[in-house]
Design a protein around this motif. Structure first.
Motif, PDB file in Angstrom:
ATOM      1  N   ILE A 262      65.884  68.740  40.002  1.00  6.38           N
ATOM      2  CA  ILE A 262      66.582  69.470  38.529  1.00  6.38           C
ATOM      3  C   ILE A 262      67.813  69.726  38.760  1.00  6.38           C
ATOM      4  O   ILE A 262      68.560  69.484  37.663  1.00  6.38           O
ATOM      5  N   ILE A 263      68.368  70.094  40.106  1.00  2.32           N
ATOM      6  CA  ILE A 263      69.982  70.464  40.041  1.00  2.32           C
ATOM      7  C   ILE A 263      70.893  69.192  39.724  1.00  2.32           C
ATOM      8  O   ILE A 263      71.701  69.074  39.246  1.00  2.32           O
ATOM      9  N   ASP A 264      70.092  68.037  40.427  1.00  2.00           N
ATOM     10  CA  ASP A 264      70.772  66.814  40.303  1.00  2.00           C
ATOM     11  C   ASP A 264      70.734  66.254  38.798  1.00  2.00           C
ATOM     12  O   ASP A 264      72.049  65.707  38.098  1.00  2.00           O
ATOM     13  N   ALA A 265      69.609  66.587  37.946  1.00  2.00           N
ATOM     14  CA  ALA A 265      69.520  66.087  36.626  1.00  2.00           C
ATOM     15  C   ALA A 265      70.769  67.086  35.891  1.00  2.00           C
ATOM     16  O   ALA A 265      71.127  66.428  34.901  1.00  2.00           O
ATOM     17  N   ILE A 305      59.025  73.026  34.284  1.00  2.00           N
ATOM     18  CA  ILE A 305      58.990  71.599  35.014  1.00  2.00           C
ATOM     19  C   ILE A 305      58.257  72.191  36.519  1.00  2.00           C
ATOM     20  O   ILE A 305      58.584  72.801  37.389  1.00  2.00           O
ATOM     21  N   GLU A 306      57.067  71.370  36.618  1.00  4.98           N
ATOM     22  CA  GLU A 306      56.343  71.592  37.717  1.00  4.98           C
ATOM     23  C   GLU A 306      55.496  70.201  38.028  1.00  4.98           C
ATOM     24  O   GLU A 306      54.987  69.325  37.104  1.00  4.98           O
ATOM     25  N   TYR A 343      65.950  63.994  34.142  1.00  2.00           N
ATOM     26  CA  TYR A 343      67.252  63.644  33.131  1.00  2.00           C
ATOM     27  C   TYR A 343      66.872  63.037  31.716  1.00  2.00           C
ATOM     28  O   TYR A 343      67.251  63.696  30.814  1.00  2.00           O
ATOM     29  N   ASP A 344      65.994  62.022  31.719  1.00  2.20           N
ATOM     30  CA  ASP A 344      65.522  61.206  30.559  1.00  2.20           C
ATOM     31  C   ASP A 344      64.791  62.208  29.840  1.00  2.20           C
ATOM     32  O   ASP A 344      64.675  62.271  28.536  1.00  2.20           O
TER      33      ASP A 344
END
Length: 364
Positions: A262-265, A305-306, A343-344
């Motif tokens: 999540i952090i990367d996205a 998100i999970e 991300y998408d």
């Protein structure tokens, strides 16, 4: 260490108090029974398991609950039901962990987001168990347990030990293990402590531990135990309950190992000038309702998100905050989430092109 039979390990390095024993039991029922017995001697005790093994432990978790025995269970989730995907990842057991054991009793369910967190969180979980005298379920998953990565060197100075009301000495001969106290937590003896005799059964009891079905006493004991849910919320620092990575119009709520991708996205989206917030829930039971409400006041769109089918955090979120999740991003292939697919999906949500429920399949 891996022990196939009973063995005493009494080597202590430096001035570290106590020693560590790791024992391989024959099954999960034996593991939790041995852990409870160890805890009754005043020893910090834990075990680890995954879904089917945790199922076998459910009855004994209730026994620990009614007897106010501090234990820590690390639950490495994998995809179920039954054996399911035994070598694969999942976040399927959140609701099961919260409701494990029949009847009503307090427990803590706590989730780590990465390997570094899990080291320090383990120490916190032991403190929660000791201070509140409850079972603590430390939620991990296959994604974390099977990952190999370089971490910053763990700092033992960041770890504190709080044994709560564990007694070292008892005066007099009228000790009450389950004494009714102002804060709902009774001073705790341990097996073998002089003047600290107590009784444990699986039945309701009076303050000494003797079996009792007196209705007035039952109400007092239930109120005493269940009052700890409010005490836990009050006493655990807010930064240990929820970690906020910022709140924006679009804000993610999540838990566990989804944290990294999540952090990367979010960083990928930020490079495009799109800001998305992220609230990481660590304390999942009791649920930090009021703190979550205060953090999410400015969020217009909530995205859960999970790695499960039903969006279990989303269900808890609605139950406690009275607010629906606007979008779900879910994955239940047994593979970990990637920042690319998150991300998408987030980009589709921002552009109003997404379904309410986005299911991820990368790596399938």
């Amino acid at each position: 260490m891996y022990l196939e039979e009973n063995e005493i390990l009494d080597e202590i390095e430096g001035d570290r108090p106590g020693s560590t024993v790791v024992i391989q039991t024959e099954d999960e029922i034996s593991a939790i029974g041995m852990m409870i017995g160890s805890s009754l001697t005043g020893t910090r005790s834990s075990t680890s398991t995954s879904g089917p093994g945790f199922s076998l432990m459910a009855e004994a978790i209730g026994w620990a609950g009614i007897n106010e025995v501090p234990i820590v269970i690390t639950l490495y989730q994998r995809s179920g039901p039954s054996t399911g995907l035994p070598t694969r990842h999942g976040q399927d057991d959140l609701l099961f962990a919260i409701h494990a054991g029949h009847g009503e009793f307090p427990k803590v369910v706590y989730a780590s987001g990465d390997i570094e967190e899990s080291f320090y969180d383990t120490a916190l979980c032991f403190n929660y168990a000791d201070v509140f005298q409850v079972p603590v379920i430390h939620m991990m998953d296959k994604f974390l347990s099977s990952s190999v990565l370089t971490c910053r060197r763990f700092d033992p100075n960041k770890v504190t030990i709080d044994r709560g009301k564990l007694l070292e000495k008892i005066e007099g001969d009228d000790y009450k293990r389950f004494a009714l106290t102002d804060d709902g937590i009774s001073p705790r003896s341990r097996i073998g402590l002089e003047n600290g005799i107590f009784w444990n059964t699986g039945d309701e009891s009076d303050e000494y531990g003797h079996i009792s079905e007196d209705p007035v006493g039952r109400v007092k004991m239930m109120d005493k135990r269940m009052s700890r849910l409010d005490l836990i919320i009050k006493k655990i620092p807010k930064e240990e309950q929820i970690v906020s990575f910022g709140v924006h119009d679009f804000t993610i709520v999540s838990w566990g190992s989804t944290k990294g991708p999540i952090i990367d996205a979010l960083e990928m989206l930020k490079e495009e000038g799109k800001d998305v917030g992220f609230i990481q829930f660590k304390l999942l039971h009791p649920f930090p309702t009021e703190y979550a409400k205060s953090l999410l006041q400015g969020a217009k769109t909530i995205i859960d998100i999970e790695s499960n089918y039903t969006g279990q955090l989303g269900q808890i979120f609605k139950q406690n905050l009275g607010r629906d999740v606007d979008h779900f991003i879910l994955k239940y292939t047994g593979r970990g989430m990637t920042c690319t697919e998150i991300y998408d999906s987030l980009k589709k949500i921002i552009e109003n092109k997404a379904n309410k429920r986005e299911v991820l399949t990368h790596g399938a």
